[in-house]
Enzyme design. Sequence first.
Site, PDB file in Angstrom:
ATOM      1  N   ASP A  40       3.431   8.919  -7.578  1.00 10.54           N
ATOM      2  CA  ASP A  40       4.138   8.636  -6.173  1.00 10.54           C
ATOM      3  C   ASP A  40       5.488   8.287  -6.190  1.00 10.54           C
ATOM      4  O   ASP A  40       5.748   7.688  -7.102  1.00 10.54           O
ATOM      5  CB  ASP A  40       3.498   7.219  -5.572  1.00 10.54           C
ATOM      6  CG  ASP A  40       3.568   7.095  -4.212  1.00 10.54           C
ATOM      7  OD1 ASP A  40       3.663   7.983  -3.337  1.00 10.54           O
ATOM      8  OD2 ASP A  40       3.611   5.807  -3.808  1.00 10.54           O
TER       9      ASP A  40
ATOM     10  N   ASN B 197      -0.531  -0.179  -0.951  1.00 10.36           N
ATOM     11  CA  ASN B 197       0.079  -0.934  -2.092  1.00 10.36           C
ATOM     12  C   ASN B 197       0.189  -2.438  -1.832  1.00 10.36           C
ATOM     13  O   ASN B 197      -0.355  -3.421  -2.570  1.00 10.36           O
ATOM     14  CB  ASN B 197       1.320  -0.481  -2.495  1.00 10.36           C
ATOM     15  CG  ASN B 197       1.899  -1.210  -3.631  1.00 10.36           C
ATOM     16  OD1 ASN B 197       1.241  -1.750  -4.363  1.00 10.36           O
ATOM     17  ND2 ASN B 197       3.072  -0.495  -4.337  1.00 10.36           N
TER      18      ASN B 197
END
Length: 306
Positions: A91, A249
């Site tokens: 990511d 997240n």
Amino acid sequence: MPITLQQVRANCAQARLRMAQARAEKWAFGAFNLDDEPTLEAVARAAKAKNAPVLVEVSQGEVDSIGLANVRDMVDNVKDEMGVEIYINLDHSPSVEAAKRGIDAGYEFIHIDVSQANHNATDEEIIAATREVVEYARFTGALVESEPHYFGGSSNLHTEAIDYEFIKKTFSTPEGAKEFRDATGIDTFAAAIGNLHGKYPVPKKLDLKLLEEIRAAIDCNISLHGGSGTPGHYFENAVKIGVTKININSDMRIAYREALEKALKANPHEYSVAKLVEEYVVPAVQKVVEEKITMFNSTDKAVVSR
């Protein structure tokens, strides 16, 4: 033990097929950040409980802490031991070189984001870097994700309000999405429609009408970053429109810290913190992941090779 090139290519081919299925069947992969082994355990347990396919992802900070190869081995181990469908996403990879290392490590998903390292990167620089990664990824078949702009916020608990008038300046446009897709050949476009990294005092609001226009303009996958703190109905509708990857997240990190603080307070004489993490933290993070899987309509969508 490193996986073979043949295995990497098979994993990437399956990941590519599954993303196409997600779009056709109106569900999305949850892409859950991996901070440590307990986080991976929580995500895997949730995937098992919900019979759902998932991605675990690491950004440069986690790569520096854990290591690309170690993440690959950890995920492969949990796949074998628990029989779950899990892929790895690199990511916000800040450079072409870092993205290439992720491809070489056998990651199925690669997000190249040079604007993270250089917020002032020009359109030409972003396109050139993305195109280079797309070309390099053909060797394994990894799916490449990118966007033509800096995506704001941070994976933390914010105290300030969301300035929507400011972030609207960085919203994606149908025309811009198509131009970027055509110029780079990416597999996945990271759309900005009100999603923002981190969790804020107020819920986020997504421009679903804009998302519909972007979906109609491009033929590749669409992802949403900054999913934490977003009411579930936005996700449910985004999936129906055609989003196939949603990143989470901050919600996980907040659950992790709050559970750990509670455990330490309740057990002042326990010095095996790992024991407390297993008892308190893993279930708390697992609960968050399961809730997101439900929102993403990916329950009972797993396909596990035996």
